[in-house]
Design a protein around this motif. Structure first.
Motif, mmCIF file in Angstrom:
data_model
loop_
_atom_site.group_PDB
_atom_site.id
_atom_site.type_symbol
_atom_site.label_atom_id
_atom_site.label_comp_id
_atom_site.label_asym_id
_atom_site.label_seq_id
_atom_site.Cartn_x
_atom_site.Cartn_y
_atom_site.Cartn_z
ATOM 1 N N VAL A 1 -3.483 1.940 50.697
ATOM 2 C CA VAL A 1 -4.109 2.844 49.722
ATOM 3 C C VAL A 1 -5.131 3.735 50.414
ATOM 4 O O VAL A 1 -5.242 4.940 50.132
ATOM 5 C CB VAL A 1 -4.755 2.035 48.579
ATOM 6 C CG1 VAL A 1 -5.581 2.949 47.669
ATOM 7 C CG2 VAL A 1 -3.687 1.324 47.768
ATOM 8 N N SER A 2 -5.892 3.179 51.370
ATOM 9 C CA SER A 2 -6.903 3.972 52.067
ATOM 10 C C SER A 2 -6.261 5.068 52.920
ATOM 11 O O SER A 2 -6.889 6.090 53.180
ATOM 12 C CB SER A 2 -7.767 3.071 52.949
ATOM 13 O OG SER A 2 -7.006 2.542 54.021
ATOM 14 N N SER B 1 -1.435 3.898 45.371
ATOM 15 C CA SER B 1 -2.624 4.298 44.625
ATOM 16 C C SER B 1 -3.272 3.069 44.000
ATOM 17 O O SER B 1 -2.693 1.979 43.946
ATOM 18 C CB SER B 1 -2.265 5.311 43.526
ATOM 19 O OG SER B 1 -1.380 4.708 42.584
ATOM 20 N N LEU B 2 -4.508 3.280 43.520
ATOM 21 C CA LEU B 2 -5.230 2.185 42.860
ATOM 22 C C LEU B 2 -4.589 1.789 41.541
ATOM 23 O O LEU B 2 -4.801 0.661 41.065
ATOM 24 C CB LEU B 2 -6.693 2.594 42.632
ATOM 25 C CG LEU B 2 -7.593 2.615 43.872
ATOM 26 C CD1 LEU B 2 -8.970 3.139 43.508
ATOM 27 C CD2 LEU B 2 -7.691 1.213 44.465
ATOM 28 N N ASP B 3 -3.819 2.689 40.942
ATOM 29 C CA ASP B 3 -3.153 2.335 39.691
ATOM 30 C C ASP B 3 -2.167 1.199 39.918
ATOM 31 O O ASP B 3 -1.993 0.330 39.048
ATOM 32 C CB ASP B 3 -2.425 3.566 39.135
ATOM 33 C CG ASP B 3 -3.397 4.672 38.748
ATOM 34 O OD1 ASP B 3 -4.565 4.335 38.443
ATOM 35 O OD2 ASP B 3 -2.994 5.850 38.779
ATOM 36 N N TYR C 1 -10.002 -3.033 42.916
ATOM 37 C CA TYR C 1 -10.021 -2.967 44.374
ATOM 38 C C TYR C 1 -10.589 -1.641 44.881
ATOM 39 O O TYR C 1 -10.587 -1.395 46.095
ATOM 40 C CB TYR C 1 -8.602 -3.137 44.924
ATOM 41 C CG TYR C 1 -8.060 -4.525 44.743
ATOM 42 C CD1 TYR C 1 -8.343 -5.525 45.662
ATOM 43 C CD2 TYR C 1 -7.270 -4.845 43.642
ATOM 44 C CE1 TYR C 1 -7.846 -6.805 45.493
ATOM 45 C CE2 TYR C 1 -6.777 -6.124 43.463
ATOM 46 C CZ TYR C 1 -7.060 -7.103 44.394
ATOM 47 O OH TYR C 1 -6.575 -8.369 44.223
ATOM 48 N N GLY C 2 -11.088 -0.813 43.971
ATOM 49 C CA GLY C 2 -11.655 0.474 44.367
ATOM 50 C C GLY C 2 -12.823 0.348 45.329
ATOM 51 O O GLY C 2 -12.869 1.057 46.347
ATOM 52 N N PRO C 3 -13.814 -0.545 45.072
ATOM 53 C CA PRO C 3 -14.917 -0.686 46.033
ATOM 54 C C PRO C 3 -14.455 -1.087 47.433
ATOM 55 O O PRO C 3 -15.002 -0.621 48.440
ATOM 56 C CB PRO C 3 -15.790 -1.778 45.400
ATOM 57 C CG PRO C 3 -15.487 -1.705 43.942
ATOM 58 C CD PRO C 3 -14.048 -1.326 43.847
ATOM 59 N N ALA C 4 -13.446 -1.936 47.505
ATOM 60 C CA ALA C 4 -12.949 -2.347 48.823
ATOM 61 C C ALA C 4 -12.322 -1.171 49.554
ATOM 62 O O ALA C 4 -12.528 -0.999 50.763
ATOM 63 C CB ALA C 4 -11.950 -3.484 48.668
ATOM 64 N N VAL C 5 -11.552 -0.334 48.839
ATOM 65 C CA VAL C 5 -10.936 0.826 49.471
ATOM 66 C C VAL C 5 -12.000 1.814 49.928
ATOM 67 O O VAL C 5 -11.930 2.364 51.037
ATOM 68 C CB VAL C 5 -9.948 1.494 48.497
ATOM 69 C CG1 VAL C 5 -9.397 2.784 49.085
ATOM 70 C CG2 VAL C 5 -8.799 0.540 48.163
ATOM 71 N N GLU C 6 -13.021 2.031 49.080
ATOM 72 C CA GLU C 6 -14.092 2.956 49.454
ATOM 73 C C GLU C 6 -14.854 2.452 50.675
ATOM 74 O O GLU C 6 -15.196 3.218 51.582
ATOM 75 C CB GLU C 6 -15.045 3.146 48.270
ATOM 76 C CG GLU C 6 -14.415 3.872 47.083
ATOM 77 C CD GLU C 6 -15.381 3.997 45.913
ATOM 78 O OE1 GLU C 6 -16.534 3.508 46.057
ATOM 79 O OE2 GLU C 6 -14.995 4.559 44.879
#
Length: 475
Positions: free
Chosen positions: A102-103, A108-110, A116-121
């Protein structure tokens, strides 16, 4: 900045440091009467300063490259949701792979989940920070090392000792890498072989006369089915190698003696490069030549002999059977392939025999042929044995020619007209495709590798004994 660009910058920086160190040594030599009053030559001061800049920068770059991924992964794991942290190692690894995808814009996050958004950021920020910090830190260490090296350029500082010490350490590290690599290969093969012998009895493997490995199909089978007798493979390996050496050793030795003792400089300059071209031909080309030319010719002449024997009531010729794939075809072509190994090494060894031995023999009234037989060849024998051993190892380890000319049939025979196979061919066959590495069939490849290693070791021991005997006589 990519890794190759950073390496070029480091090398350029070390070259600049070398120039500065050389210039600085020339400057400090002027007030004290010239370069002869320095503790070391200017090149040693320049090399010392270049090493001060180069080695720390390379160490930082290496450590950063090795540890960067694991550190970022451990930091990203702390940003995963609580339920993800409780997963097994295998499931957590799959989750981290999805986070990395995803990164990088794959998925995608969907699909992965918004939690898992914080981990990707965090992964994106850490990767960006690492990409920017690595060149800055490496170049900074390069500059600091160059400055420290410049301060060490003093008339009383013998830079030669420091430079030689660094190169001694580098040589020791290189030799240690070779030794530890050898130990790693041996122990990896040994441990897997021990797993194989837990499934197949050792003496069944060593003394068995039938080779037909299979994968166990039923769950109640103990992981070993088929036959794992290695004797047919050993006999096939030795048969083909013997035929190859029977061709290569006489031709190679006679070629070396002619080129070194009889041929003129013009003939030697033409024949030796032409002979060594054989060493550069790919083995697959030799395999095609053996399969398409030599093997059919042997089969054709064998059939003619059989027909002639039947017409003249010669029983052993009338019953002659020539396989379309034979040990003779593979051995003949392999012998041609390894002629340069014997010829080139023997030629170099014969040329290295001191001219004083030749002159002494001629002075005693010996002819050229007597000198070669009684003086030159015995003195060169240790090197010749080394060349023959190298050729034997090359023949034992050859695979492509055997596959294309001798076949895959593990027949227990010493008839060179029959199809046979070798240890190396079976190793390749066992490891091709999707295999289960806990099955006896796959583990048999490691046992074969260990057995081949023991055979090669025995050849080396025999060669060392021969070399030791004759070196004591002629040294």
């Amino acid at each position: 900045m990519n890794l190759s660009t950073l390496l070029l910058i480091i090398l350029a920086g070390s070259a600049v440091a070398y120039f500065l160190g050389y210039t600085r040594s020339q400057q400090i030599a002027k007030p004290i009467g010239g370069v002869r009053n320095l503790a070391a030559l200017p090149t040693y001061y320049a090399s010392m300063m270049s090493l001060w800049a180069l080695i720390p920068a390379l160490i930082v770059l290496f450590l950063w490259t090795v540890l960067d991924g694991s550190i970022i992964t451990s930091l990203v794991k702390s940003s995963l949701p609580t339920e993800a942290k409780q997963l097994s190692d295998e499931s957590l690894g799959l989750v981290m792979s999805q986070v990395y995808n995803v990164s990088q814009g794959i998925g995608s996050l969907d699909t992965l989940g918004q939690e898992y958004g914080p981990a990707v950021e965090r992964l994106n920020s850490l990767s960006s920070l690492s990409a920017k910090a690595m060149p800055v830190l490496t170049i900074l260490v390069l500059i600091i090392g160059a400055i420290l090296g410049l301060r060490a350029v003093k008339p009383t500082n013998n830079a030669r000792y420091a430079v030689e010490k660094v190169f001694n350490v580098m040589l020791f590290v290189c030799s240690s890498i070779a030794i530890f690599t050898t130990f790693g290969i041996v122990f990896s093969v040994l441990f897997e072989s021990l797993n194989f012998f837990q499934k197949v009895p050792f003496f069944d493997f060593l003394l068995g006369t039938h080779w037909s490995p299979q994968i166990a199909i039923r769950a109640d089978q103990a992981g070993a089915s088929g036959s794992f007798g290695v004797i047919p493979l050993i006999v096939g390996t030795l048969l083909i190698s013997f035929i190859a050496l029977l061709i290569a050793v006489p031709v190679g030795l006679m070629s070396a003696i002619y080129l070194s003792e009889y041929a003129s400089a013009r003939v030697r300059g033409i024949v030796k490069p032409a002979l060594e071209v054989l060493a550069g031909v790919p083995t697959v080309v030799y395999g095609f030549f053996a399969a398409l030319t030599v093997a059919p010719a042997i089969r054709r002449y064998g059939d003619q002999l059989r027909d002639w024997g039947a017409e003249n009531d010669i029983s052993f010729l009338a019953n002659l059977a020539v396989s379309s794939e034979s040990a003779l075809a593979a051995g003949l072509v392999m012998g041609v392939m390894i002629i340069p190994f014997v010829s080139s090494l023997s030629d170099d060894v014969i040329n290295a025999v001191p001219q004083s031995l030749r002159d002494g023999s001629y002075g005693l009234g010996a002819t050229q042929s007597e000198t070669i037989k009684k003086v030159i060849f015995p003195a060169a024998l240790p090197g010749v044995v080394g060349g023959v051993l190298l050729a034997a190892s090359r023949a034992i380890g050859e695979t492509m020619i055997v596959v294309m000319a001798a076949g895959l049939a593990a027949n227990l025979t010493v008839n060179p007209l029959d199809a046979v196979t070798t240890v190396t061919v079976q190793i390749v066959t066992l490891l091709v495709g999707d295999q289960e590495f806990d099955s006896a069939k796959t583990l048999a490849a490691f046992a074969l590798g260990l057995f081949l290693f023991v055979i090669t070791l025995a050849l080396n021991v025999i060669a060392l004994k021969v070399v030791k005997k004759y070196r004591e006589q002629y040294d």
